[in-house]
Design an enzyme around this catalytic site. Sequence first.
Site, PDB file in Angstrom:
ATOM      1  N   ARG A 230     -51.168 -13.224  32.879  1.00 28.94           N
ATOM      2  CA  ARG A 230     -50.093 -12.572  32.132  1.00 28.94           C
ATOM      3  C   ARG A 230     -49.852 -11.206  32.748  1.00 28.94           C
ATOM      4  O   ARG A 230     -50.799 -10.492  33.102  1.00 28.94           O
ATOM      5  CB  ARG A 230     -50.468 -12.399  30.647  1.00 28.94           C
ATOM      6  N   ASP A 254     -47.616 -13.863  39.988  1.00 33.42           N
ATOM      7  CA  ASP A 254     -46.746 -14.889  39.397  1.00 33.42           C
ATOM      8  C   ASP A 254     -46.204 -14.398  38.057  1.00 33.42           C
ATOM      9  O   ASP A 254     -45.335 -15.033  37.469  1.00 33.42           O
ATOM     10  CB  ASP A 254     -47.526 -16.197  39.189  1.00 33.42           C
ATOM     11  N   GLU A 259     -41.442  -9.005  32.687  1.00 33.72           N
ATOM     12  CA  GLU A 259     -40.738 -10.168  33.259  1.00 33.72           C
ATOM     13  C   GLU A 259     -39.700 -10.786  32.312  1.00 33.72           C
ATOM     14  O   GLU A 259     -38.783 -11.472  32.750  1.00 33.72           O
ATOM     15  CB  GLU A 259     -41.741 -11.254  33.661  1.00 33.72           C
ATOM     16  N   HIS A 291     -43.163 -16.628  37.446  1.00 31.65           N
ATOM     17  CA  HIS A 291     -43.881 -17.391  36.416  1.00 31.65           C
ATOM     18  C   HIS A 291     -43.693 -18.894  36.668  1.00 31.65           C
ATOM     19  O   HIS A 291     -43.222 -19.637  35.802  1.00 31.65           O
ATOM     20  CB  HIS A 291     -43.410 -17.009  35.010  1.00 31.65           C
TER      21      HIS A 291
HETATM   22  P1  NAI Z   1     -58.885 -20.548  28.545  1.00 31.58           P
HETATM   23  O1  NAI Z   1     -58.761 -20.170  27.133  1.00 31.58           O
HETATM   24  O2  NAI Z   1     -59.418 -21.887  28.922  1.00 31.58           O
HETATM   25  O3  NAI Z   1     -59.770 -19.456  29.304  1.00 31.58           O
HETATM   26  C1  NAI Z   1     -59.631 -18.073  29.135  1.00 31.58           C
HETATM   27  C2  NAI Z   1     -60.977 -17.424  29.425  1.00 31.58           C
HETATM   28  O4  NAI Z   1     -60.804 -16.018  29.362  1.00 31.58           O
HETATM   29  C3  NAI Z   1     -62.053 -17.809  28.407  1.00 31.58           C
HETATM   30  O5  NAI Z   1     -63.232 -18.221  29.074  1.00 31.58           O
HETATM   31  C4  NAI Z   1     -62.270 -16.517  27.621  1.00 31.58           C
HETATM   32  O6  NAI Z   1     -63.608 -16.367  27.175  1.00 31.58           O
HETATM   33  C5  NAI Z   1     -61.919 -15.471  28.664  1.00 31.58           C
HETATM   34  N1  NAI Z   1     -61.564 -14.173  28.105  1.00 31.58           N
HETATM   35  C6  NAI Z   1     -60.967 -13.891  26.912  1.00 31.58           C
HETATM   36  N2  NAI Z   1     -60.791 -12.553  26.794  1.00 31.58           N
HETATM   37  C7  NAI Z   1     -61.294 -12.000  27.937  1.00 31.58           C
HETATM   38  C8  NAI Z   1     -61.391 -10.668  28.397  1.00 31.58           C
HETATM   39  N3  NAI Z   1     -60.946  -9.632  27.680  1.00 31.58           N
HETATM   40  N4  NAI Z   1     -61.973 -10.454  29.602  1.00 31.58           N
HETATM   41  C9  NAI Z   1     -62.431 -11.503  30.354  1.00 31.58           C
HETATM   42  N5  NAI Z   1     -62.357 -12.780  29.959  1.00 31.58           N
HETATM   43  C10 NAI Z   1     -61.784 -13.025  28.771  1.00 31.58           C
HETATM   44  O7  NAI Z   1     -57.438 -20.321  29.177  1.00 31.58           O
HETATM   45  P2  NAI Z   1     -56.824 -20.988  30.484  1.00 31.58           P
HETATM   46  O8  NAI Z   1     -56.208 -22.302  30.138  1.00 31.58           O
HETATM   47  O9  NAI Z   1     -57.823 -20.942  31.585  1.00 31.58           O
HETATM   48  O10 NAI Z   1     -55.615 -19.995  30.791  1.00 31.58           O
HETATM   49  C11 NAI Z   1     -55.864 -18.645  31.154  1.00 31.58           C
HETATM   50  C12 NAI Z   1     -54.566 -17.859  31.085  1.00 31.58           C
HETATM   51  O11 NAI Z   1     -53.670 -18.336  32.093  1.00 31.58           O
HETATM   52  C13 NAI Z   1     -53.768 -18.045  29.766  1.00 31.58           C
HETATM   53  O12 NAI Z   1     -54.211 -17.140  28.779  1.00 31.58           O
HETATM   54  C14 NAI Z   1     -52.356 -17.738  30.181  1.00 31.58           C
HETATM   55  O13 NAI Z   1     -52.094 -16.365  29.935  1.00 31.58           O
HETATM   56  C15 NAI Z   1     -52.356 -17.990  31.697  1.00 31.58           C
HETATM   57  N6  NAI Z   1     -51.452 -19.077  32.075  1.00 31.58           N
HETATM   58  C16 NAI Z   1     -50.473 -18.819  33.006  1.00 31.58           C
HETATM   59  C17 NAI Z   1     -49.596 -19.805  33.400  1.00 31.58           C
HETATM   60  C18 NAI Z   1     -48.549 -19.562  34.442  1.00 31.58           C
HETATM   61  O14 NAI Z   1     -47.627 -20.403  34.622  1.00 31.58           O
HETATM   62  N7  NAI Z   1     -48.603 -18.473  35.206  1.00 31.58           N
HETATM   63  C19 NAI Z   1     -49.650 -21.145  32.805  1.00 31.58           C
HETATM   64  C20 NAI Z   1     -50.772 -21.341  31.889  1.00 31.58           C
HETATM   65  C21 NAI Z   1     -51.606 -20.316  31.542  1.00 31.58           C
END
Ligand code: NAI
Length: 344
Positions: A230, A254, A259, A291
Site C-alpha cells: 500500500r 506498484d 494514487e 496498482h
Molecule cells: P496477509 O494478511 O496474509 O499478511 C500480512 C502480514 O503482515 C501478516 O503476517 C501480518 O502479521 C503482517 N503485519 C501486520 N502488521 C504489520 C506491521 N505493522 N509490520 C510488519 N508486519 C505486519 O496479507 P497478504 O495477502 O500477504 O497481503 C499483504 C498486503 O498486500 C495487503 O495488506 C495489501 O495491502 C497488499 N496487496 C496489494 C495488491 C496489489 O495489487 N498491489 C493486491 C493484494 C494485496
Amino acid sequence: MKVAFFDTKPYDRPSFERYGAEAGIEFKFYEGKLSSDTVELANGADAVCVFVNDDVNAEVIDGLYERGVKLIALRSAGYNNVDVRHAFGKIHVVHVPAYSPYSVAEHAMALLLTSIRRIHKAYNRTREFNFSLSGLTGFDLHGKTVGVIGTGRIGRIFIDICRGFGMRVLAYDKFPAKDSGIEYVSLEELYRNSDIISLHCPLTEESHHMIGSEAIAAMKKGVILVNTSRGALVDAEALLEGIKARQVGAACLDVYEEEADVFFHDFSGHIVSDDVLARLISMPNVIVTSHQAFLTEEALNNIAETTVKNILSYFENDGLCDNELCYRCGNIERCKKERKERCF
Ligand code: NAI
C-alpha cells in the site's frame, strides 16, 4: 439480490457478470468511486461491492446504513479504505483475503528484475534500433540480501521466489510465523543489512509512513525499495529525498500514497498536478506501475468467484461468512470468528 458495484473497470465486468448470473446476483456497474457524493447510487441495493480506492469513510457508511445496505463486499484483500470500526454494529464487511498471492509476489519480482537489469531501458532502446549497452549494467540477485516486511501469504511466496534466486532472506513481521524456517530480525537489523527491501504488510495506523526519512537513513546506502503493498506505507516525499541523496538506489512502486485520483486512469496528454509523483516518475531509477500487481486472469476469476460466494453466504447462510472482517480482526482474544460466529 442487487449489488451496486463501484469503481468498475472494463476488466471487472466479464468475470463478475458470469459468476453473478450463475448465482442470481444482479450487479449494477458504476464507473465512479463510492464516496459521500455517490452514495445515493446505492439506493435499493442489498450490498455494495468496492475496490481499493473507494473511500468508505464514516459518512459513507452512515449513508449506506440509512439506505438499508447490509453488506460491504470488498473485492480486494486490503481494507484500509473502509472505516471498519465505524461499520461495526451497522454494516457487515467481507473481503477476498487471497485471490492469487502469486500475482502480487511475482509482480514484485518482475519490478525488481526490470529495475536492476534495466529491462525498461533496453526495451525502449531496441524499439528504436539502438543496440548500445552503455548504462545498462545491472547486478546479480544471487548472494544478495533481501529484507521482507510482512510474511503473510504474499510475503512468503516472495520469500520462496527470492530463495530460488539464491538470495539470503531476512524478515520482519509483527506476528512472526512459528516454525517457518524464516530468519526474523528486528526492523533496525533488516534496514541495516538488506540490499533490497520489499513491503508485504498491510497499511494500518501503525504502519502508515513506516518507511520515512528515519527508516531510509537507517538503510544500506543504495538500497532498492519495492512496494507492492500500500502506498502510504512509504512517505513519498522522504523517498524522493532519499533518491536525490543517492541513499536509495532504486524504487519499484506498484502503489503510491496519493494514487486514488490518478491510478487506473489515462492522464496521457494532461498535466499531472502531483509534483511528487511526477518527480518520482522522472527519475531514471524509479519504476511505477499503477496498482497492477493483482491483475492476472487467475486473480480476476478468483476475486469474482470469492466475492459472489461471500455475498451468497452472507445473505443465505444466516450471515455467516468466513471472510467477514471487523476492527477486532487479528485480536485473537476478542475475535468471535475463532468460534465461528458473526463479527457482531
Ligand atoms: P496477509 O494478511 O496474509 O499478511 C500480512 C502480514 O503482515 C501478516 O503476517 C501480518 O502479521 C503482517 N503485519 C501486520 N502488521 C504489520 C506491521 N505493522 N509490520 C510488519 N508486519 C505486519 O496479507 P497478504 O495477502 O500477504 O497481503 C499483504 C498486503 O498486500 C495487503 O495488506 C495489501 O495491502 C497488499 N496487496 C496489494 C495488491 C496489489 O495489487 N498491489 C493486491 C493484494 C494485496
